[in-house]
Design a protein around this motif. Structure first.
Motif, short mmCIF file in Angstrom:
data_model
loop_
_atom_site.label_atom_id
_atom_site.label_comp_id
_atom_site.label_asym_id
_atom_site.label_seq_id
_atom_site.Cartn_x
_atom_site.Cartn_y
_atom_site.Cartn_z
N VAL A 1 10.79 -13.20 4.75
CA VAL A 1 10.32 -12.03 3.99
C VAL A 1 10.42 -10.76 4.84
CG1 VAL A 1 8.78 -13.33 2.49
CG2 VAL A 1 7.93 -12.52 4.68
N ASP A 2 11.12 -10.86 5.95
CA ASP A 2 11.22 -9.71 6.85
C ASP A 2 11.99 -8.55 6.22
OD1 ASP A 2 9.85 -10.36 9.22
OD2 ASP A 2 11.45 -11.73 9.79
N LEU A 3 11.55 -7.34 6.59
CA LEU A 3 12.28 -6.12 6.28
C LEU A 3 12.70 -5.50 7.61
CD1 LEU A 3 9.94 -4.58 3.55
CD2 LEU A 3 12.01 -5.93 3.18
N VAL A 4 13.81 -4.79 7.61
CA VAL A 4 14.27 -4.14 8.83
C VAL A 4 14.46 -2.65 8.59
CG1 VAL A 4 15.40 -6.16 9.81
CG2 VAL A 4 16.67 -4.69 8.26
N GLY A 5 14.39 -1.87 9.66
CA GLY A 5 14.57 -0.43 9.57
C GLY A 5 15.99 -0.08 9.20
N GLU B 1 12.36 3.99 12.19
CA GLU B 1 12.23 2.59 11.77
C GLU B 1 13.45 1.78 12.22
OE1 GLU B 1 9.65 1.15 10.58
OE2 GLU B 1 8.73 2.19 8.87
N TYR B 2 14.60 2.42 12.23
CA TYR B 2 15.84 1.73 12.65
C TYR B 2 15.95 1.65 14.17
CZ TYR B 2 20.80 0.94 13.50
OH TYR B 2 22.00 0.43 13.96
N VAL B 3 15.74 2.79 14.83
CA VAL B 3 15.95 2.85 16.28
C VAL B 3 14.98 1.93 17.02
CG1 VAL B 3 15.85 4.36 18.31
CG2 VAL B 3 16.92 5.16 16.21
N TYR B 4 13.72 1.90 16.57
CA TYR B 4 12.71 1.10 17.26
C TYR B 4 12.34 -0.16 16.47
CZ TYR B 4 12.25 5.21 20.23
OH TYR B 4 12.52 6.24 21.10
N ASP B 5 13.27 -0.64 15.68
CA ASP B 5 13.00 -1.77 14.78
C ASP B 5 12.50 -3.01 15.52
OD1 ASP B 5 13.25 -3.12 12.09
OD2 ASP B 5 14.64 -4.35 13.25
N GLU B 6 13.18 -3.38 16.59
CA GLU B 6 12.82 -4.61 17.30
C GLU B 6 11.40 -4.57 17.83
OE1 GLU B 6 14.46 -7.48 20.94
OE2 GLU B 6 15.59 -5.70 20.34
N ALA B 7 11.01 -3.44 18.42
CA ALA B 7 9.65 -3.32 18.95
C ALA B 7 8.61 -3.28 17.84
CB ALA B 7 9.54 -2.06 19.81
N LEU B 8 8.92 -2.58 16.75
CA LEU B 8 7.98 -2.46 15.64
C LEU B 8 7.80 -3.78 14.90
CD1 LEU B 8 9.20 0.96 14.20
CD2 LEU B 8 6.94 0.55 15.17
N ARG B 9 8.87 -4.59 14.83
CA ARG B 9 8.86 -5.81 14.02
C ARG B 9 7.99 -6.91 14.61
NH1 ARG B 9 13.48 -8.72 14.59
NH2 ARG B 9 14.60 -6.74 14.62
N GLY B 10 7.88 -6.97 15.92
CA GLY B 10 7.10 -8.04 16.54
C GLY B 10 7.84 -9.36 16.50
N LYS B 11 7.10 -10.46 16.71
CA LYS B 11 7.70 -11.80 16.71
C LYS B 11 6.96 -12.69 15.73
CE LYS B 11 9.34 -11.61 21.49
NZ LYS B 11 9.31 -12.25 22.83
N ASP C 1 16.76 10.15 19.81
CA ASP C 1 16.52 8.77 19.39
C ASP C 1 16.41 8.65 17.86
OD1 ASP C 1 14.22 10.31 19.68
OD2 ASP C 1 12.95 8.65 20.34
N LEU C 2 17.48 9.07 17.20
CA LEU C 2 17.65 8.91 15.76
C LEU C 2 19.10 8.53 15.50
CD1 LEU C 2 15.71 11.99 14.25
CD2 LEU C 2 14.99 9.59 14.22
N PRO C 3 19.37 7.75 14.47
CA PRO C 3 20.75 7.31 14.23
C PRO C 3 21.57 8.35 13.48
CG PRO C 3 19.28 6.34 12.61
CD PRO C 3 18.40 7.11 13.55
N GLY C 4 22.89 8.28 13.66
CA GLY C 4 23.81 9.06 12.84
C GLY C 4 23.85 10.55 13.11
N GLU C 5 23.54 10.97 14.32
CA GLU C 5 23.53 12.41 14.63
C GLU C 5 24.95 12.98 14.61
OE1 GLU C 5 21.99 15.45 18.16
OE2 GLU C 5 22.23 13.30 18.55
N SER C 6 25.10 14.18 14.08
CA SER C 6 26.40 14.85 14.04
C SER C 6 26.69 15.54 15.37
CB SER C 6 26.45 15.89 12.91
OG SER C 6 26.29 15.27 11.66
N SER C 7 27.99 15.74 15.64
CA SER C 7 28.41 16.33 16.92
C SER C 7 28.59 17.84 16.86
CB SER C 7 29.73 15.69 17.37
OG SER C 7 29.55 14.33 17.64
N GLY C 8 28.68 18.40 15.66
CA GLY C 8 29.05 19.80 15.58
C GLY C 8 30.53 19.96 15.89
N ARG C 9 30.96 21.20 16.14
CA ARG C 9 32.39 21.42 16.40
C ARG C 9 32.60 22.65 17.26
NH1 ARG C 9 35.44 21.52 11.10
NH2 ARG C 9 34.86 23.72 10.96
N ILE C 10 33.38 22.48 18.33
CA ILE C 10 33.82 23.59 19.17
C ILE C 10 35.34 23.65 19.04
CG2 ILE C 10 34.00 24.47 21.53
CD1 ILE C 10 31.23 24.72 20.26
#
Length: 681
Positions: free
Chosen positions: A199-203, A208-218, A435-444
């Motif tokens: 019945v587990d849910l994941v981030g 919720e995604y970045v720290y999923d393993e620590a938040l989920r426990g065992k 520490d967030l997923p999917g960050e954009s790089s911008g453009r130079i």
């Protein structure tokens, strides 16, 4: 008589043969494979149940919950068991439909695995995982299922922990959301399959995604002895689940709320606005104090499975795609806020810090006139006043001169490209590493980028230069697009003089994210070190013990001396009182809190201008860096700067109670009581 004896003999032989075969079979079963069958028999009397762990909370810097748990009665269905029934479980679903007051077709859709051509809501999780159909069941409905279990095979009604968001929409994109585990994740994510509870849910996004393993426990384990009918006889073995760690963040929930409200008001005051972002950083630590994006959404929409209409709304242009965080994913031309990089470029190119520069109303760049704002000449200025009054032509001229030194249209073998390289040293053109997923790089956009773009688009441009744009009804517009396509076809690989000029004032092809701009200003007004911002501060066990502290890494250094940084900072400190933001800060008590910053107004083809204000306070020893961006908001001084002012008023308590008493952010983690609650006082 002889015939009778023969028959009896055959019968005796047959019986004897059967007895021999039976004896041999018994010997094989009891002696040869006896241990194997004993083991199997034992296994059939034992059922293993994995017990899910309680997921850790996400807390703000003072221990206030940003995401917490609440208990709820959840009705789930074992779709695998239903699929093995003669009617595919339709009879069970009909009875369940009557209890839950939901159409059978809706329940069937919810348990159907997602795939090509399957509309939401569908099941995204593993086929071996029970499908939650309702997370808001009352006790009466649950008892109807539990008391008549023989009528609801494969259906369970159990108490589960579900996520709750006290702040509603506040920081939704930053916090993320949970979804069921997929088969692919079970195979790919290390350690997940072994601890999968069913019945587990994941981030799926954000913290919720970045720290999923620590938040989920065992998960825990329970081996239950059952009889041949499956009735539990007793617990043979039990391992208690280990709850997930709490994530303490550097977010201040009160400041986050202030930013959300200021952003909403700024969007409302600009009728054409279609998006916005607000970033507040702790200038002294590099941690994120608030991160807001508009439009937003309530993450509770994911609870129990999102509907087709809800999912389409989150992804639609009409809603403004609220799933996208404008703060870390939105890429926009920064306008004049980018001039801090351009001033640095001039210094690295050899222009004197205390020199005098002409700021005419217009300059010629590559045979084309480039104008100041409204073509107004500002006389002779030093770089200090060039920033305060936001002169464009000084930067146009300097960028064009460096362009020519690099060889112009026929570049040298190793051009210096001072403006582009300095911009990269400010952290533009690459992710901040937050520490967030999917960050954009911008453009130079430099010469290499132009060539790569031409390689990818020349075929289309060349075809358009021949065929034109017959679908565009405006003839003048269609003719312009055709000429542009021809130019890009024949020489799109060249960096043009106009490209260099536009770059110097944060226009043209240069793009940044609000977070990139905030961390560049943070480095500029503090110690010159470029840091990778962090939201996570510490992982804390439910009993209050700190498991891990999350550091803010230094990833670079600005190409400025302390004297040069102080010079630029002093210029920015004058903008809200005497420069382009003076109107927005009229009447603000600068004697109480002095604000520094820079406005930006970036032109966007076919749209209203993008409004920016990048700022810091107090100017002498900055505690906060605040960046506000309003897409299609208009001028930075009239759209973004007022929102930033509202944020500072909220933080320092000007005409209202302060969000941060004394304006000083906490530097210590919250204290937890032995029972895991936050100790107050």
């Amino acid at each position: 008589m002889m015939r009778m004896r023969a028959r009896l003999l055959v019968l005796h032989v047959l019986v004897l043969t059967l007895l021999v075969v039976l004896a041999m079979r018994l010997w094989q079963v009891q002696v040869v494979r006896g241990q194997e069958f004993v083991t199997r028999a034992t296994e059939t009397r034992t059922r293993t149940v994995i017990v899910p762990a309680v997921r850790g909370q996400i807390l703000d810097s003072s221990g206030r919950p940003l995401v917490r748990n609440k208990t709820a009665l959840v009705v789930s269905v074992d779709r695998t068991r239903l699929s093995r029934m003669p009617d595919g479980g339709v009879k069970v679903l009909r009875k369940l439909s009557a209890v839950l007051d939901r159409p059978v077709a809706h329940l069937q859709q919810r348990i159907t695995p997602c795939g090509p051509g399957i509309a939401k809501p569908c099941w995204t999780g593993s086929p071996y995982q029970p499908v939650p159909l309702d997370e808001k069941v009352d006790t009466r409905e649950a008892l109807q299922i539990l008391e008549r279990q023989e009528e609801f095979p494969g259906v369970t009604a159990e108490i589960h922990s579900v996520r709750q968001y006290p702040g509603g929409k506040a920081g939704a994109q930053m916090l993320g959301y949970l979804q069921p585990v997929t088969e692919a994740e079970l195979e790919k994510r290390e350690g997940l399959k072994a601890s999968f509870s069913g019945v587990d849910l994941v981030g799926r996004d954000g913290l919720e995604y970045v720290y999923d393993e620590a938040l989920r426990g065992k998960a825990g384990l329970r081996r239950v002895q059952v009889d041949r009918m499956g009735k539990a006889l007793g617990v043979e073995e039990q391992t208690t689940p280990i709850p997930g760690d709490h994530l303490v963040t550097s977010i201040d929930a009160r400041v986050q709320n202030v930013v959300e409200k200021a952003l909403a008001r700024a969007m409302k005051s600009a009728p054409a606005a279609d998006g916005g972002a607000g970033v507040v950083l702790d200038a002294r630590s590099g941690r994120v104090v608030a991160l807001a994006s508009a439009p937003g959404y309530d993450p509770a929409i994911w609870a129990g499975g999102i509907s087709a209409r809800g999912y389409q709304w989150l992804m639609s242009e009409k809603s403004g795609k609220p799933l996208v965080s404008r703060a870390i994913n939105g890429q926009f031309a920064p306008g004049s806020t980018f001039k801090v990089s351009s001033v640095t470029s001039m210094l690295r190119a050899g222009y004197p810090l205390n020199g005098k520069y002409s700021c005419p109303g217009s300059v010629m760049v590559g045979g084309r006139a480039f104008n100041n704002f409204r073509g107004i000449p500002l006389g002779t200025l030093d770089l200090h006043m060039a920033l305060v009054r936001s002169c464009d032509t000084i930067f146009y001229q300097a960028a064009f001169e460096q362009y020519l030194k690099d060889g112009g249209r026929n570049p040298k073998k190793t051009p210096k490209e001072v403006f582009a390289n300095v911009a990269r040293s400010f952290g533009f053109g690459g992710p901040t590493g937050i520490d967030l997923p999917g960050e954009s790089s911008g453009r130079i956009p430099d010469r290499a980028w132009k060539k790569d773009l031409w390689n990818r688009t020349s075929a289309v441009n060349c075809e358009r230069s021949r065929k034109g744009y017959p679908e565009v009804k405006d003839r003048a517009r269609a003719e312009f697009l055709k000429r542009l396509a021809l130019e890009n076809c024949t020489e799109g690989f060249l960096l043009r003089p106009g490209d260099a000029a536009n770059f110097s004032i944060g226009q043209g092809d240069v793009l940044v994210t609000p977070l990139q701009l905030a961390r560049a200003y943070m480095a500029l007004v503090t110690d010159g070190k470029l840091r990778s911002p962090r939201i996570g501060w510490a992982q804390v066990r439910p009993d209050g013990k700190v498991v891990k502290t999350i550091d803010v890494p230094v990833v670079g250094k600005l190409p400025l001396s302390e004297k040069e940084r102080r010079y630029i900072k002093n210029a920015l400190s004058q903008v809200p009182s005497d420069g382009t933001a003076a109107g927005a800060f009229a009447g603000f008590p600068m004697n109480k809190v002095r604000i520094g910053g820079k406005t930006g107004t970036a032109e966007v083809w076919g749209k209203k201008d993008t409004a920016w204000f990048a700022s810091f306070a107090p100017t002498q020893n900055p505690q906060y860096v605040v960046v506000v961006m309003i897409s299609q908001g208009g001028m930075g001084g009239s759209a973004a700067a007022p929102a930033a002012r509202e944020i500072y008023e909220g933080i320092y308590g000007i005409k209202r109670p302060p969000a941060v008493p004394g304006g000083r952010l906490t530097t210590r983690l919250p204290t937890f009581a032995p029972d895991g609650t936050v100790a107050r006082g």
